[in-house]
Design a protein around this motif. Sequence first.
Motif, PDB file in Angstrom:
ATOM      1  N   THR A   1      54.476  -9.788  47.941  1.00  0.00           N
ATOM      2  CA  THR A   1      55.296 -10.884  47.419  1.00  0.00           C
ATOM      3  C   THR A   1      54.495 -12.177  47.367  1.00  0.00           C
ATOM      4  N   ALA A   2      54.452 -12.781  46.196  1.00  0.00           N
ATOM      5  CA  ALA A   2      53.662 -14.000  45.994  1.00  0.00           C
ATOM      6  C   ALA A   2      53.845 -14.471  44.556  1.00  0.00           C
ATOM      7  N   VAL A   3      53.331 -15.662  44.293  1.00  0.00           N
ATOM      8  CA  VAL A   3      53.160 -16.100  42.913  1.00  0.00           C
ATOM      9  C   VAL A   3      51.787 -15.614  42.455  1.00  0.00           C
ATOM     10  N   TYR A   4      51.775 -14.894  41.362  1.00  0.00           N
ATOM     11  CA  TYR A   4      50.537 -14.335  40.815  1.00  0.00           C
ATOM     12  C   TYR A   4      50.094 -15.171  39.623  1.00  0.00           C
ATOM     13  N   SER A   5      48.846 -15.586  39.657  1.00  0.00           N
ATOM     14  CA  SER A   5      48.289 -16.396  38.577  1.00  0.00           C
ATOM     15  C   SER A   5      47.029 -15.745  38.045  1.00  0.00           C
ATOM     16  N   CYS A   6      46.807 -15.906  36.762  1.00  0.00           N
ATOM     17  CA  CYS A   6      45.538 -15.464  36.210  1.00  0.00           C
ATOM     18  C   CYS A   6      44.676 -16.681  35.899  1.00  0.00           C
ATOM     19  N   ALA A   7      43.369 -16.447  35.878  1.00  0.00           N
ATOM     20  CA  ALA A   7      42.421 -17.528  35.664  1.00  0.00           C
ATOM     21  C   ALA A   7      41.218 -16.996  34.910  1.00  0.00           C
ATOM     22  N   ALA A   8      40.528 -17.883  34.209  1.00  0.00           N
ATOM     23  CA  ALA A   8      39.377 -17.498  33.400  1.00  0.00           C
ATOM     24  C   ALA A   8      38.129 -18.202  33.902  1.00  0.00           C
ATOM     25  N   ALA A   9      37.059 -17.429  34.044  1.00  0.00           N
ATOM     26  CA  ALA A   9      35.777 -17.940  34.531  1.00  0.00           C
ATOM     27  C   ALA A   9      34.694 -17.696  33.491  1.00  0.00           C
TER      28      ALA A   9
ATOM     29  N   PRO B   1      54.093 -17.985  50.182  1.00  0.00           N
ATOM     30  CA  PRO B   1      54.487 -19.211  50.886  1.00  0.00           C
ATOM     31  C   PRO B   1      53.771 -19.337  52.220  1.00  0.00           C
ATOM     32  N   GLY B   2      53.188 -20.482  52.465  1.00  0.00           N
ATOM     33  CA  GLY B   2      52.518 -20.734  53.725  1.00  0.00           C
ATOM     34  C   GLY B   2      51.158 -20.085  53.878  1.00  0.00           C
ATOM     35  N   LYS B   3      50.683 -19.447  52.831  1.00  0.00           N
ATOM     36  CA  LYS B   3      49.380 -18.763  52.904  1.00  0.00           C
ATOM     37  C   LYS B   3      48.429 -19.326  51.852  1.00  0.00           C
ATOM     38  N   GLU B   4      47.149 -19.090  52.080  1.00  0.00           N
ATOM     39  CA  GLU B   4      46.154 -19.518  51.109  1.00  0.00           C
ATOM     40  C   GLU B   4      46.154 -18.584  49.896  1.00  0.00           C
ATOM     41  N   ARG B   5      45.696 -19.144  48.790  1.00  0.00           N
ATOM     42  CA  ARG B   5      45.538 -18.325  47.600  1.00  0.00           C
ATOM     43  C   ARG B   5      44.452 -17.291  47.843  1.00  0.00           C
ATOM     44  N   GLU B   6      44.676 -16.072  47.362  1.00  0.00           N
ATOM     45  CA  GLU B   6      43.663 -15.024  47.497  1.00  0.00           C
ATOM     46  C   GLU B   6      43.475 -14.297  46.185  1.00  0.00           C
ATOM     47  N   GLY B   7      42.248 -13.894  45.954  1.00  0.00           N
ATOM     48  CA  GLY B   7      41.958 -13.097  44.783  1.00  0.00           C
ATOM     49  C   GLY B   7      42.442 -11.680  44.984  1.00  0.00           C
ATOM     50  N   VAL B   8      42.979 -11.096  43.937  1.00  0.00           N
ATOM     51  CA  VAL B   8      43.523  -9.746  43.992  1.00  0.00           C
ATOM     52  C   VAL B   8      42.660  -8.774  43.190  1.00  0.00           C
ATOM     53  N   SER B   9      42.342  -9.159  41.966  1.00  0.00           N
ATOM     54  CA  SER B   9      41.558  -8.300  41.100  1.00  0.00           C
ATOM     55  C   SER B   9      40.945  -9.145  39.996  1.00  0.00           C
ATOM     56  N   CYS B  10      39.886  -8.634  39.407  1.00  0.00           N
ATOM     57  CA  CYS B  10      39.262  -9.353  38.313  1.00  0.00           C
ATOM     58  C   CYS B  10      38.547  -8.370  37.400  1.00  0.00           C
TER      59      CYS B  10
ATOM     60  N   PHE C   1      44.987 -13.917  40.936  1.00  0.00           N
ATOM     61  CA  PHE C   1      45.097 -14.483  42.270  1.00  0.00           C
ATOM     62  C   PHE C   1      46.566 -14.525  42.660  1.00  0.00           C
ATOM     63  N   ARG C   2      46.815 -14.572  43.949  1.00  0.00           N
ATOM     64  CA  ARG C   2      48.203 -14.700  44.388  1.00  0.00           C
ATOM     65  C   ARG C   2      48.283 -15.655  45.571  1.00  0.00           C
TER      66      ARG C   2
END
Length: 126
Positions: A91-99, A41-50, A37-38
Amino acid sequence: EVQLVESGGGLVQAGGSLRLSCATSGFTFDDYAIGWFRQAPGKEREGVSCIAISDGSTAFIDSAKGRFAISSDNAKNTVYLQMSSLKPEDTAVYSCAAAYELWDCSDFDTADYNYWGQGTQVTVSS
């Protein structure tokens, strides 16, 4: 203790590439989907790939198709996001997450994800 640790972010010029890594521990890797996810600034988090680790099925948002690739190294419990042809809008902060037991991760619903990493900054200059 569950951990997801991202690395590989940085500053790159438009058109360049970066490979992000998500190193995981503390859970049974095969039972999970890992999403990237990424949030800019000023935007909602969005999924990029999984990727669903058990069968390797993947999903991408439209803006990432043809530019990004996702893969997993099951021996290392690590997921990679290879990003090419980067654009300033990436450009964003990219985070990974586990489901847990998410076999179709294509709707990128953050509510499905049990664990999150801290994120890594990606900055693409024009």
